[in-house]
Design a protein around this motif. Structure first.
Motif, PDB file in Angstrom:
ATOM      1  N   ALA A   1       0.837  -1.204   0.000  1.00  0.00           N
ATOM      2  CA  ALA A   1       0.000   0.000   0.000  1.00  0.00           C
ATOM      3  C   ALA A   1       0.874   1.256   0.000  1.00  0.00           C
ATOM      4  O   ALA A   1       0.582   2.222  -0.709  1.00  0.00           O
ATOM      5  N   ARG A   2       1.961   1.208   0.795  1.00  0.00           N
ATOM      6  CA  ARG A   2       2.875   2.357   0.814  1.00  0.00           C
ATOM      7  C   ARG A   2       3.540   2.547  -0.545  1.00  0.00           C
ATOM      8  O   ARG A   2       3.702   3.674  -1.020  1.00  0.00           O
ATOM      9  N   ALA A   3       3.917   1.467  -1.166  1.00  0.00           N
ATOM     10  CA  ALA A   3       4.556   1.555  -2.488  1.00  0.00           C
ATOM     11  C   ALA A   3       3.576   2.116  -3.512  1.00  0.00           C
ATOM     12  O   ALA A   3       3.939   2.969  -4.332  1.00  0.00           O
ATOM     13  N   ARG A   4       2.322   1.619  -3.477  1.00  0.00           N
ATOM     14  CA  ARG A   4       1.309   2.145  -4.406  1.00  0.00           C
ATOM     15  C   ARG A   4       1.051   3.621  -4.136  1.00  0.00           C
ATOM     16  O   ARG A   4       0.943   4.416  -5.068  1.00  0.00           O
TER      17      ARG A   4
ATOM     18  N   ILE B   1       1.523   6.712  -6.650  1.00  0.00           N
ATOM     19  CA  ILE B   1       0.442   7.662  -6.956  1.00  0.00           C
ATOM     20  C   ILE B   1       0.916   9.092  -6.724  1.00  0.00           C
ATOM     21  O   ILE B   1       0.656   9.985  -7.533  1.00  0.00           O
ATOM     22  N   VAL B   2       1.649   9.301  -5.645  1.00  0.00           N
ATOM     23  CA  VAL B   2       2.171  10.640  -5.343  1.00  0.00           C
ATOM     24  C   VAL B   2       3.149  11.073  -6.431  1.00  0.00           C
ATOM     25  O   VAL B   2       3.106  12.213  -6.911  1.00  0.00           O
TER      26      VAL B   2
ATOM     27  N   GLN C   1       2.397  14.795 -13.105  1.00  0.00           N
ATOM     28  CA  GLN C   1       1.300  15.427 -13.841  1.00  0.00           C
ATOM     29  C   GLN C   1       1.177  16.905 -13.486  1.00  0.00           C
ATOM     30  O   GLN C   1       0.957  17.747 -14.366  1.00  0.00           O
ATOM     31  N   ALA C   2       1.341  17.214 -12.202  1.00  0.00           N
ATOM     32  CA  ALA C   2       1.267  18.613 -11.774  1.00  0.00           C
ATOM     33  C   ALA C   2       2.384  19.426 -12.421  1.00  0.00           C
ATOM     34  O   ALA C   2       2.154  20.541 -12.904  1.00  0.00           O
ATOM     35  N   ALA C   3       3.579  18.870 -12.443  1.00  0.00           N
ATOM     36  CA  ALA C   3       4.706  19.577 -13.066  1.00  0.00           C
ATOM     37  C   ALA C   3       4.443  19.790 -14.552  1.00  0.00           C
ATOM     38  O   ALA C   3       4.730  20.871 -15.090  1.00  0.00           O
ATOM     39  N   ALA C   4       3.893  18.777 -15.212  1.00  0.00           N
ATOM     40  CA  ALA C   4       3.593  18.907 -16.644  1.00  0.00           C
ATOM     41  C   ALA C   4       2.520  19.971 -16.879  1.00  0.00           C
ATOM     42  O   ALA C   4       2.616  20.773 -17.817  1.00  0.00           O
ATOM     43  N   ARG C   5       1.522  19.995 -16.028  1.00  0.00           N
ATOM     44  CA  ARG C   5       0.463  20.999 -16.183  1.00  0.00           C
ATOM     45  C   ARG C   5       0.984  22.404 -15.899  1.00  0.00           C
ATOM     46  O   ARG C   5       0.608  23.359 -16.577  1.00  0.00           O
ATOM     47  N   ILE C   6       1.849  22.527 -14.911  1.00  0.00           N
ATOM     48  CA  ILE C   6       2.443  23.838 -14.615  1.00  0.00           C
ATOM     49  C   ILE C   6       3.272  24.302 -15.801  1.00  0.00           C
ATOM     50  O   ILE C   6       3.206  25.465 -16.211  1.00  0.00           O
ATOM     51  N   GLU C   7       4.042  23.402 -16.362  1.00  0.00           N
ATOM     52  CA  GLU C   7       4.867  23.750 -17.531  1.00  0.00           C
ATOM     53  C   GLU C   7       3.986  24.136 -18.717  1.00  0.00           C
ATOM     54  O   GLU C   7       4.276  25.101 -19.428  1.00  0.00           O
TER      55      GLU C   7
END
Length: 131
Positions: free
Chosen positions: A33-36, A40-41, A47-53
């Motif tokens: 669960a920690r690995a998943r 996910i994080v 994805q956040a970095a790509a959207r910011i860019e």
């Protein structure tokens, strides 16, 4: 009573390996669960970095479009104001021409008294009183 203690001890001893196995299984599940969650994080951060860019790259275009729209609105407003001022100027020029023609005719009539087509009537400022 000694038999009951012996039986309770035997039951406990038989449960200990099951509990340990279950604890190990739960620790494995927790690790998974920690690995998943970590994956996910990472994906969310990527994805956040790509959207910011993408937003950074799109920002100049958005600003340019906004500037263009504002400029077009200002140009339209200036054209409307210029058109209205041109119409007002044209109206003032026409009024001035008409007044100038009357003035020239009056001056000519003063210089050449025989050329009095329509002398201007003097204005009266006195108020008319009804009898």
């Amino acid at each position: 009573m000694p038999k009951q203690k012996k039986r309770a001890t035997q039951e406990l001893e038989s449960l200990i390996p099951k509990i340990k196995n279950e604890e190990l299984r739960l620790e494995d599940l927790l690790g998974d669960a920690r690995a998943r969650a970590s994956g996910i994080v990472r994906d969310a951060e990527t994805q956040a970095a790509a959207r910011i860019e993408a937003a950074r790259n799109a920002l100049p275009g958005i600003l340019q479009a906004e500037r263009t729209a504002r400029r077009a609105a200002l140009v339209q407003k200036a054209e409307d104001a210029a058109r209205m001022e041109s119409e007002r100027t044209r109206s003032v020029e026409q009024s001035a021409r008409a007044a100038m023609e009357k003035t020239v005719a009056f001056i000519v009539s003063l210089v050449w008294p025989g050329a009095r087509p329509n002398p201007p009537q003097p204005r009266t400022t006195a108020a008319k009183v009804a009898p």
